[in-house]
Design an enzyme around this catalytic site. Structure first.
Site, PDB file in Angstrom:
ATOM      1  N   SER A  69       0.796  -1.232   0.000  1.00 42.27           N
ATOM      2  CA  SER A  69       0.000   0.000   0.000  1.00 42.27           C
ATOM      3  C   SER A  69       0.826   1.278   0.000  1.00 42.27           C
ATOM      4  O   SER A  69       0.291   2.356  -0.271  1.00 42.27           O
ATOM      5  CB  SER A  69      -0.953   0.019   1.196  1.00 42.27           C
ATOM      6  OG  SER A  69      -0.233   0.168   2.406  1.00 42.27           O
ATOM      7  N   LYS A 139       1.009   4.869   6.791  1.00 41.21           N
ATOM      8  CA  LYS A 139       0.493   5.678   5.687  1.00 41.21           C
ATOM      9  C   LYS A 139       1.195   7.036   5.697  1.00 41.21           C
ATOM     10  O   LYS A 139       1.973   7.353   6.585  1.00 41.21           O
ATOM     11  CB  LYS A 139      -1.012   5.903   5.825  1.00 41.21           C
ATOM     12  CG  LYS A 139      -1.858   4.669   5.773  1.00 41.21           C
ATOM     13  CD  LYS A 139      -2.033   4.150   4.383  1.00 41.21           C
ATOM     14  CE  LYS A 139      -2.963   2.971   4.334  1.00 41.21           C
ATOM     15  NZ  LYS A 139      -2.468   1.897   3.491  1.00 41.21           N
TER      16      LYS A 139
END
Length: 298
Positions: A69, A139
């Site tokens: 991701s 993230k």
């Protein structure tokens, strides 16, 4: 007379061999016995474990990247070092930082979590092996408390009216075509996070219906990922991209401020353990030298 005088001197004075023997015996009595390395080993291990625990808790922790991701910034299998010290001084995540945070609202629901045994729990607590119970994500922080953030299909991410040029996005991806959003006002004490591999990241956009509205509470942030430490061929720092420095987007904090990311993570204890051992060895060696070189009084 000469012979008599020589005999008297021999009786009243010690022979050189006697003097040497006497001094050796006296030195031997004054020297403290050397302690075996194996007797020092438990102390070495104890100090190393204590230092590893302190380092893991307050300074830095290593995490393993288990997903794609955050490509191409982070690859599956990378080990990153996360700064855990700065938040202790009240610093909060800033725009552009790659941050690690605890799962805020069951984002990792459905991910397998093996049940650790007692030994695994003990070793993970001191940082010598990954924790099977912790569910952390990694993230990039896109917006912070007070910011307005949006992204329309076919367009860029916009923060406080400023379009972001995002060179870190995975090649071939769009900024948000798979899940456009906003405009949204980020609440104080929260952050909005997105993965660099936009079309392969279950980030804030996909959790807007959760109890947190897709926002990550600052108190869930573990720290900022600052270095890719492993493999050595991938060693590099993780700086804040220049796009977040453009005028009007907001005040950019110092580069030492903490930040985290979003993808399931496995903590790695090797970093703190190695640092703890490195710190313990000189302490024990110094203690050994002091013991073996000491002398008693009188």
């Amino acid at each position: 007379m000469a012979v008599g005088a020589r005999s008297g001197r021999d009786e009243g004075e010690e022979r050189p061999d006697d003097a040497v023997a006497h001094e050796t015996e006296e030195d031997g009595a004054l020297e403290k016995p050397h302690r075996s390395f194996w007797k020092e080993l438990p102390l070495l291990i104890g100090i190393a474990l204590l230092l590893a625990l302190l380092i893991k808790t307050f300074l830095v922790q290593a995490f393993s990247i288990p997903s794609d991701s955050m490509q191409d910034t982070l690859q599956r299998g990378d080990r990153v070092l996360v700064d855990k010290l700065t938040p202790w001084f009240g610093s909060e995540p800033e725009r552009g930082e790659v941050v690690v945070f605890h799962d805020p609202a069951n984002w990792l629901s459905g991910e397998p979590t093996p049940e650790p045994n007692i030994a695994q729990k003990a070793l993970s607590w001191i940082g010598l092996m990954p924790s099977a119970e912790e569910k952390d994500l990694i993230k990039r922080t896109i917006a912070i408390g007070g910011d307005t953030v949006e992204c329309k299909k076919g367009g860029p991410v916009v923060v406080n009216g400023k379009a972001l040029d995002e060179p870190y996005i995975y090649p071939g991806n769009t900024a948000c075509d798979d899940a456009p959003f906003g405009p949204l006002k980020v609440p104080e004490g929260k952050i909005w996070v997105m993965g660099d591999h936009r079309q392969n990241s279950q980030d804030s956009r996909y959790h807007m219906q959760d109890s947190t509205g897709g926002f990550v509470p600052v108190d869930k942030v573990v720290g900022r990922a600052v270095v890719i430490a492993w493999p050595v061929t991938r060693w590099s720092t993780l700086p804040i991209p220049d796009t977040f420095d453009q005028p009007g987007i907001g005040n950019q904090a110092a580069a030492t401020a903490l930040g985290l990311g979003a993808a399931g993570l496995a903590p790695v204890g090797l970093g703190p353990a190695a640092l703890g051992l490195a710190g313990a060895v000189p302490l024990v060696m110094w203690r050994r030298r002091k013991l073996t070189s000491g002398r008693t009084d009188g």
